[in-house]
Design a protein around this motif. Sequence first.
Motif: not given
Length: 432
Positions: A298-305, A313, A388
């Motif tokens: 999650k931290t590396r890919l930084r996808l919208p939550e 995306d 997601y």
Amino acid sequence: MIHYRRFYGFGRKKGGMRLDEYQIRYIQAIEREGSIWRAAGILGKNPSTLTRVLKNCEREMEVSLFNRTRERMVPTPEGERVLEICGEILEELERLDGDVKAWREGQEGQREGSEEQDGQGPHRWTENEIRYLLTIREKKNISRAAGELYIAQPSLSQMLKTLEKDLGSPVFSRQKDGVEETGFGSFLLDRLEMVKGQYDRLRLELEEFHQMKRGRITLGIPLNLGTYLLPMVIPPFRERFPGIRIRIRESNSNELEQLMVAKKIDFCILHFQERREQIQYEMFFDDPFYLVIPEDFKTRLRLPENRPLTGEDFKGLTGESFVMVSPRQKLRLVADRILKNAGLVPDICCTTKSMETAKRLVAAGVGITLLPGSYLNLYSGVEGLACYELEDALEGVWQLAVAYPEEEKLPRSSRELIKLLQEILVHHCINS
């Protein structure tokens, strides 16, 4: 009002129950008043008479028409349907009575000595008269009709003669080679066909109710889908319909469709991909796909939550390793469609036939994948995973469908199981 006595045959045995008009009126009064005692008072009958009629109707129809509570008698689901059709039958009989009367007045005028002034009441039909008349219409010959009905030709001729005298008008004109309908006969027989059709509808409803008591379902379903769906639907279905026996055939969708065409199974529940000849499909539930990644990514890919993922995306996933199910599986076809719509060519590092294996490999950090929501908690949960949603433009959804042979109607037992499944899925999605 025409009083139709012993109008149409019901029951298991030939010559069994006949649902008379007075029986229909009795059970309708019980429904309306909610009590045998109150209904008896309204009808001017002894309560024991209504009790006996109701018991006879329920015994011969093999359905319970009412649930007895302390406050009132409430129609059962079967009773509601029976009473609904009975109401339609009575309406048809009343219209027939009025139309016959209008016909007579139009043809004869208000002559002195007519049936109404003579005090002669309307004809009281019997089931046999209806059946006899319609058989004569079908065969266009009294002798052939008598053979079809297994009665003597003179008896049928005498019945017709007596009936026509009572009606005051001939129904058929006699010809050398048979009979032809008169104008009045065509009018009368058309209306009797309509009344008979109402009783036929009631008979079909009763047959379906009986199937629900002791029927059998053979359904086909893919293994993973069955593992997900059937534990949710079979227990409550069995509680409602304990007499229904269920046989489950588990295989891939293509083999199940072949078995269905060969009439080895009644219907399939599957994920729809494309239409196949000889099979009709009814979509009943949308199952959305999710992008599934290891929690550590999650931290590396930084996808919208806070919103569904878009094609833009997905471009940030270029170079990421994907774990995918094998080509030609329906799940893979949907995943390929999502990636194509996103404009992403995946780097597939691992391929497996098992959706569960793919999910566990992702949890172990091997890569990322695309999975339907229904399977996310099938064999194991989503611990160590982040899931997601996808925007609609990516077409990340597959549809649950009921498939059954073309030109055939699903029996009531199958329709009830599918209806229950749909209700459970909707409730499951709302509360998940």
